[in-house]
Design a protein around this motif. Structure first.
Motif, short mmCIF file in Angstrom:
data_model
loop_
_atom_site.label_atom_id
_atom_site.label_comp_id
_atom_site.label_asym_id
_atom_site.label_seq_id
_atom_site.Cartn_x
_atom_site.Cartn_y
_atom_site.Cartn_z
N UNK A 90 0.84 -1.21 0.00
CA UNK A 90 0.00 0.00 0.00
C UNK A 90 0.87 1.25 0.00
N UNK A 91 2.17 1.06 0.27
CA UNK A 91 3.11 2.19 0.27
C UNK A 91 3.18 2.88 -1.09
N UNK A 92 2.90 2.13 -2.17
CA UNK A 92 2.91 2.74 -3.51
C UNK A 92 1.88 3.86 -3.56
N UNK A 93 0.67 3.55 -3.11
CA UNK A 93 -0.40 4.54 -3.13
C UNK A 93 -0.20 5.64 -2.08
N UNK A 120 15.67 1.04 -7.72
CA UNK A 120 14.24 0.88 -7.43
C UNK A 120 13.54 2.23 -7.37
N UNK A 121 12.82 2.47 -6.27
CA UNK A 121 12.12 3.75 -6.10
C UNK A 121 13.09 4.92 -6.15
N UNK A 122 14.33 4.71 -5.69
CA UNK A 122 15.34 5.78 -5.74
C UNK A 122 15.65 6.18 -7.17
N UNK A 143 16.08 -2.73 -10.28
CA UNK A 143 15.90 -3.57 -9.07
C UNK A 143 14.61 -4.37 -8.98
N UNK A 144 13.50 -3.83 -9.46
CA UNK A 144 12.17 -4.40 -9.17
C UNK A 144 12.07 -5.90 -9.44
N UNK A 145 12.35 -6.32 -10.67
CA UNK A 145 12.21 -7.74 -11.01
C UNK A 145 13.16 -8.61 -10.20
N UNK A 146 14.25 -8.01 -9.72
CA UNK A 146 15.21 -8.73 -8.88
C UNK A 146 14.63 -9.19 -7.55
N UNK A 147 13.55 -8.53 -7.11
CA UNK A 147 12.84 -8.99 -5.91
C UNK A 147 11.40 -9.36 -6.27
N UNK A 148 11.21 -9.79 -7.52
CA UNK A 148 9.90 -10.28 -7.99
C UNK A 148 8.80 -9.24 -7.86
N UNK A 149 9.15 -7.99 -8.18
CA UNK A 149 8.16 -6.92 -8.19
C UNK A 149 8.16 -6.23 -9.55
N UNK A 168 14.21 0.26 -22.11
CA UNK A 168 13.55 0.24 -20.81
C UNK A 168 13.16 -1.19 -20.44
N UNK A 169 12.62 -1.94 -21.41
CA UNK A 169 12.25 -3.34 -21.16
C UNK A 169 13.48 -4.14 -20.76
N UNK A 170 14.59 -3.91 -21.44
CA UNK A 170 15.83 -4.62 -21.14
C UNK A 170 16.27 -4.35 -19.69
N UNK A 171 16.28 -3.08 -19.29
CA UNK A 171 16.72 -2.74 -17.93
C UNK A 171 15.75 -3.25 -16.87
N UNK A 172 14.46 -3.32 -17.21
CA UNK A 172 13.47 -3.79 -16.24
C UNK A 172 13.46 -5.32 -16.13
N UNK A 173 13.56 -6.02 -17.26
CA UNK A 173 13.52 -7.49 -17.24
C UNK A 173 14.83 -8.08 -16.71
#
Length: 270
Positions: A90-93, A120-122, A143-149, A168-173
């Motif tokens: 819920x921290x996202x919202x 990540x958020x940073x 970072x996100x996909x690295x912690x399954x987010x 962007x897809x490359x850096x995210x995946x």
């Protein structure tokens, strides 16, 4: 003037510039609950303060911000499982979305002084800013996909607009550390500087913007955001609307007079 907020975020205003500093160096400026609330409140306060004409977002220590504090997050996940309800994210919202909205929607420029790793958020906070001054020792990681987010903090919108959908897809995946130099070549970094000069260079850029034509900067910022999601025809209408506003500002009159007198304009920010 210093605000008495949580020490995890420092907030001071001088000469039209608000400097907001994430200050949890021992935790690499990870976002725990207290820090997220303090950062959100500092940015919203700077957005609303008419004395503030630009914002510098930076951090102490060797990191800019490594994103979510995972130690705290593990506890929240356990709580959510035990109670059979609750949303550990819920921290996202509650925090990340308002932080990114405050940065992107305030009618004044925001400079990121990226002193170290932004993950990540940073990374999202840095991308949300209007201009990024980055130390040559800094690095970036989705970072996100690295912690399954999945992406948050606006990254799904800001990153492809800066570097294109495919990159962007490359850096995210495939989350990995991208050096400041590589990030500069990709278009993420506006100004790459030696680490020792980061504080002075970032403050210099932010101070220059704080003494500039604030109404015009706000219009440019709105124009860029609008143009990213509208047709050319709509963007032309928006330019007309915003140019009318900029043309009616005191600063425009000051600029034209100064030009005719061959002087340097002294802007009032209105």
């Amino acid at each position: 003037m210093a605000d008495h907020m949580a020490d995890s975020v420092l907030h001071e205003v001088s000469d039209g510039l608000a400097t907001i500093t994430i200050n949890r160096p021992d935790a690499m400026n990870a976002m725990n609950a207290e820090t997220k609330v303090a950062l959100r409140d500092a940015l919203q306060s700077a957005a609303a303060d008419t004395a503030v004409r630009a914002v510098l977002l930076t951090a102490t220590g060797r990191a800019f911000c490594v994103g979510q504090d995972l130690k705290e997050h593990v506890g929240k996940l356990a709580e959510a499982r035990e109670s059979g309800g609750g949303n550990a994210l819920s921290t996202v919202q509650e925090h990340y979305n308002p932080i990114v909205r405050a940065i992107t929607e305030m009618p004044k420029p925001v400079v990121a002084g990226v002193n170290g790793v932004a993950a990540g958020a940073g990374f999202g906070f840095a991308l949300a800013c209007d201009y990024r001054v980055v130390a040559d020792t800094a690095s970036f990681n989705t970072s996100f996909a690295g912690v399954a987010l999945t992406a948050d903090s606006g990254v799904s919108w800001t990153l492809p607009r800066l570097i294109g959908q495919s990159r962007a897809a490359d850096l995210l995946l495939f989350p990995r550390s991208i050096s400041a130099q590589d990030a500069h070549e990709l278009g993420i970094v506006n100004k790459l500087v030696p680490a020792a000069d980061l504080a002075a260079e970032a403050a210099g850029v932010a101070r220059a913007l704080a003494s500039g034509p604030t109404v015009a900067y706000a219009a440019l910022k709105e124009s860029l955001a609008y143009g990213a999601a509208h047709t050319l025809s709509e963007a032309l209408e928006k330019e007309d609307e915003l140019q009318t506003k900029a043309g009616a500002s005191e600063d425009h009159t000051i600029a034209v007079q100064a030009f005719l007198n061959k002087e340097k304009p002294k802007y009032l920010g209105r």
